[in-house]
Design a protein around this motif. Structure first.
Motif, PDB file in Angstrom:
ATOM      1  N   LEU A  76       0.812  -1.216   0.000  1.00  0.00           N
ATOM      2  CA  LEU A  76       0.000   0.000   0.000  1.00  0.00           C
ATOM      3  C   LEU A  76       0.847   1.268   0.000  1.00  0.00           C
ATOM      4  N   SER A  77       2.065   1.184   0.534  1.00  0.00           N
ATOM      5  CA  SER A  77       2.916   2.381   0.549  1.00  0.00           C
ATOM      6  C   SER A  77       3.339   2.796  -0.854  1.00  0.00           C
ATOM      7  N   ASP A  78       3.337   1.845  -1.793  1.00  0.00           N
ATOM      8  CA  ASP A  78       3.749   2.121  -3.173  1.00  0.00           C
ATOM      9  C   ASP A  78       2.585   2.355  -4.125  1.00  0.00           C
ATOM     10  N   LEU A  79       1.392   1.925  -3.746  1.00  0.00           N
ATOM     11  CA  LEU A  79       0.267   1.929  -4.678  1.00  0.00           C
ATOM     12  C   LEU A  79      -0.583   3.184  -4.538  1.00  0.00           C
ATOM     13  N   LYS A  80      -0.783   3.858  -5.658  1.00  0.00           N
ATOM     14  CA  LYS A  80      -1.605   5.071  -5.687  1.00  0.00           C
ATOM     15  C   LYS A  80      -2.538   4.972  -6.880  1.00  0.00           C
ATOM     16  N   HIS A  81      -3.802   4.666  -6.618  1.00  0.00           N
ATOM     17  CA  HIS A  81      -4.782   4.506  -7.695  1.00  0.00           C
ATOM     18  C   HIS A  81      -6.164   4.806  -7.120  1.00  0.00           C
TER      19      HIS A  81
END
Length: 341
Positions: A76-81
């Motif tokens: 989740l720290s890397d995912l932005k959508h």
């Protein structure tokens, strides 16, 4: 875990802040149970802003879950959508492990609304398109330099916000993979939820991004049929083989949710939309992984299905259109050959 803590230091939240936000983990604030423990709703002061949060508190009664905890934080720290839940931070203090995300499930999970008579065909299609876009982002986005195999796609991990927009959650068992190796098998024990498990795992001894495709195909049919992928005491407890049988026998209308059938009759929804949708869902369930489509193709097909459905708006003068007209149009011989438009 020192290295992990250092890497995610900017996401650390003091335990006392989470305790305050959830009123000391009050029972009244429990909004669900995740695979790792209870989920609490709360109000957290963060960077001068009061935000509504979901706090997943790792169950301390079990020794397991630590790897899953850090996997979810890492993912989740890397995912932005827009169709993936947003992480606020985490707590790893005084034997407590808590994952804090924005509260984005005002309408609960998709599982709670599969048979909701008020959830229209168009709304269901929009949910499907949103989840498909999230999965396409996971599998192919080049901005991260790696792909993600989710491995936990089901109607419980698809949350719905106040506008019925889907938010994909549940990254505790996800796997990072090189973008050019997403179709390659990652050795693994069967991972996932009964009813959604890729049948090829036993044969290949591992998972690929096509394991997500299979699970998503099951979700697509859950949405169409208005029932869960697995019902313990039902004669047809597994949905996947049931829908494949009906699709291949051209009797799929028999198991479409009755309220959806009614909507399609009353609102004169394009049969092209249903044909595209069902063909796409069926292709996801192909037994051999190589025969299943890629997420980019699935997104395109579901967007087409949505576009066709949006052309047919409710017509008040047709609200009493007899259901037998729909049933006639959907005889086995005409289901996938006749198009209304």
């Amino acid at each position: 875990m020192t290295t992990a803590i250092a890497k995610f230091a900017h996401l650390q939240i003091p335990l006392e802040d989470v305790v305050k936000a959830t009123n000391n983990f009050a029972d009244d604030n429990i909004i669900g149970r995740g695979g790792l423990g209870l989920v609490y709703k709360g109000q957290l002061q963060r960077s001068g802003e009061l935000i509504t949060i979901s706090a997943l508190r790792l169950d301390r009664k079990h020794d397991g879950g630590v790897v899953e905890f850090w996997t979810e934080v890492s993912m989740l720290s890397d995912l932005k959508h827009p169709n993936i839940v947003s992480i606020v931070g985490f707590c790893d203090d005084k034997h407590e492990k808590i994952i804090v995300t924005k509260y984005e499930a005002k309408n609960g999970s998709l599982k709670e609304h599969l048979s909701n008579p008020n959830l229209t065909w168009t709304q269901r299609l929009k949910i499907c398109v949103g989840v498909a876009r999230a999965l396409s982002y996971l599998h192919y986005d080049e901005g991260r330099g790696y792909g993600v195999i989710h491995l936990n796609i089901n109607s419980s991990t698809i949350l719905l916000d106040e506008n019925w927009e889907p938010k994909l959650s549940g990254f505790k068992v996800s796997i990072k993979q090189s973008l050019n190796r997403m179709d390659h098998v990652v050795l693994s024990e069967p991972i996932g939820t009964i009813g959604y498990l890729d049948p090829e795992i036993e044969k290949s001894k591992g998972v690929t991004c096509k394991s997500d495709i299979y699970a998503f195909g099951v979700v697509l049919f859950e949405i169409l049929c208005g029932r869960r992928a697995y019902i313990r005491n039902d004669a047809n407890r597994l949905l996947a083989p049931l829908v494949m049988q009906h699709y291949e026998n051209e009797t799929l209308p028999d198991i479409i949710h009755p309220d959806l059938r009614n909507q399609m009759s009353i609102y004169q929804i394009s049969l092209t939309s249903l044909r595209i949708y069902s063909e796409t869902a069926y292709s996801c369930l192909k037994e051999e992984q190589a025969h299943r489509p890629h997420m980019l193709n699935i997104v395109n097909e579901l967007e087409k299905a949505l576009e066709k459905a949006l052309k047919f708006q409710p017509r008040p003068e047709n609200f009493v259109r007899p259901l037998f007209v729909f049933c006639f149009l959907f005889t086995p011989l005409t289901l996938f050959s006749f198009v209304l438009n």
